[in-house]
Design a protein around this motif. Structure first.
Motif: not given
Ligand SMILES: [Zn+2]
Length: 383
Positions: A320-326
């Motif tokens: 994935f090339s977007g923003i990731v949050a956890v």
């Protein structure tokens, strides 16, 4: 910009002696969540407003941008939405567990994670004897009971008093009479029901009765698109999350193999999330398994569930090339086997960085975002 948020239900916990004084998040091998912390930025999120019960419904509403203080009516009403049950304005929908009560003690809030097929058969027989309410079988032990023209009741979630006598936790208030009557009927009918006889022969816990809780009337949510100007979707095996998604007019992405339990297919969820992100701006992936391990009081199982969530995070980060949050939605400490309202850590990858190094409760407290209230999370992510 595109966004994927991965939510590990109940991941947060306390330091445990059996894990050498570490929390399950600290103890588990989580290279991918740790990378989000190291390269990204952390904070703490307060998901349960003061005076509200610590639960996934309240927490996930807030994280998705809906302040539970203004829109929450009860878990049952959210789950009714997920089951596509149209509630009339004066209907009260209760979440209705199948549970195991032995000698007056709540021994299992899920009747041994009874199968959906068995639950359906039990409810079909019960429905014939309880014409005053409408019963809707759901997934596993999670079902629904609707009181038409109901007045509400004070109820208690059965996972909060496992191992205790049920008497102090029986429903009270306007709908109590009708609910208690249905509970009594279920005890009679289930005691010699073929489903339970078959379970007994396999040494599985019987579903001895129903347990209605968290009743509420139909809530109304501003569509997610109107709130944030983004098209969003939700992946979850849990009715509750699907209900919130439907009320928020988000896409409900169904994943084959998603069970909502410890055996859920994590990699299928990752693949479906990546695929959905091609046509959506925002994908919310909810994984129930760490919470279930917390409720079982099983630290090794919780560590394993967290490690598998981390593998899913890794698959998403790779592709994935977007923003990731956890983040978790709330703690489900192994020690007490139920939810608590403490703030939980979150981490965002692709926006800015601080000096946090691993994804843990402690590091979250040192994070650059500080402590925020849940409805501030998506505005922060989308900023
Ligand atoms: Zn839970």
């Amino acid at each position: 910009m595109k966004y994927i948020v991965i939510l590990g239900d109940g991941m947060a916990d306390e330091p445990l002696a059996e894990l050498g004084g570490k929390t399950p998040l600290e103890y588990a091998r989580t290279p991918n969540m740790d990378r989000i912390a190291r390269e990204g930025m952390m904070g703490m999120i307060r998901t349960i407003p003061e005076g509200y019960e610590a639960g996934s419904d309240i927490a996930n509403l807030g994280i998705l941008g809906y302040d539970p203080r203004s829109c929450y009516t009860g878990r049952g009403a959210l789950e009714a939405a997920s089951m596509e049950i149209d509630l009339a304005a004066d209907d009260v929908a209760y979440r209705c567990n199948l549970v195991t009560v032995m000698e007056g003690v709540m021994t299992d809030f899920s009747a041994g994670h009874i199968s959906s097929g068995e639950g359906k058969a039990l409810f079909a027989t019960l429905a014939e004897q309880t014409p005053s309410v409408s019963l809707y079988p759901g997934i596993s032990y999670r079902n629904l009971l609707v009181v038409r023209g109901g007045g509400g009741a004070v109820t208690y979630p059965p996972h909060d008093f496992v191992g205790e006598k049920i008497d102090p936790y029986l429903p009270a208030g306007k709908d109590a009479g009708i609910l208690l009557n249905c509970m009594e009927k279920s005890r009679e009918i289930f005691s010699d029901h073929p489903v339970n006889l078959a379970r007994a022969s396999k040494a599985k816990p019987p579903a001895t009765q129903i347990w209605p809780w968290s009743g509420g009337k139909r809530p109304s949510l501003t569509p997610f698109r109107n709130l944030f100007g983004k098209d969003g979707g939700v992946i979850s095996a849990v009715d509750l999350l699907q209900g919130i998604a439907r009320l928020a007019k988000m896409e409900v992405i169904r994943v084959p193999g998603a069970t909502g339990y410890l055996d859920t297919d994590y990699q299928a969820k990752a693949a479906y999330a990546l695929d959905a992100a091609k046509h959506l701006d925002f994908v919310y992936v909810h994984i129930e398994a760490p919470d279930e391990a917390g409720h079982l009081g099983n630290a090794p199982e919780k560590v394993r569930a967290i490690e598998r969530v981390d593998e899913l995070v890794g698959t998403i980060m790779k592709e994935f090339s977007g923003i990731v949050a956890v983040l978790p939605d709330h703690p489900t400490p192994v020690r007490i086997r139920t939810h608590t309202p403490e703030p939980v850590p979150f981490a965002i990858w692709g926006k800015g960085s601080d000096d946090t190094r691993v994804f843990s409760e402690k590091e979250g407290c040192r994070g650059g975002y500080g402590t925020i209230d849940a409805p501030r999370f998506l505005p922060l992510l989308f900023l």
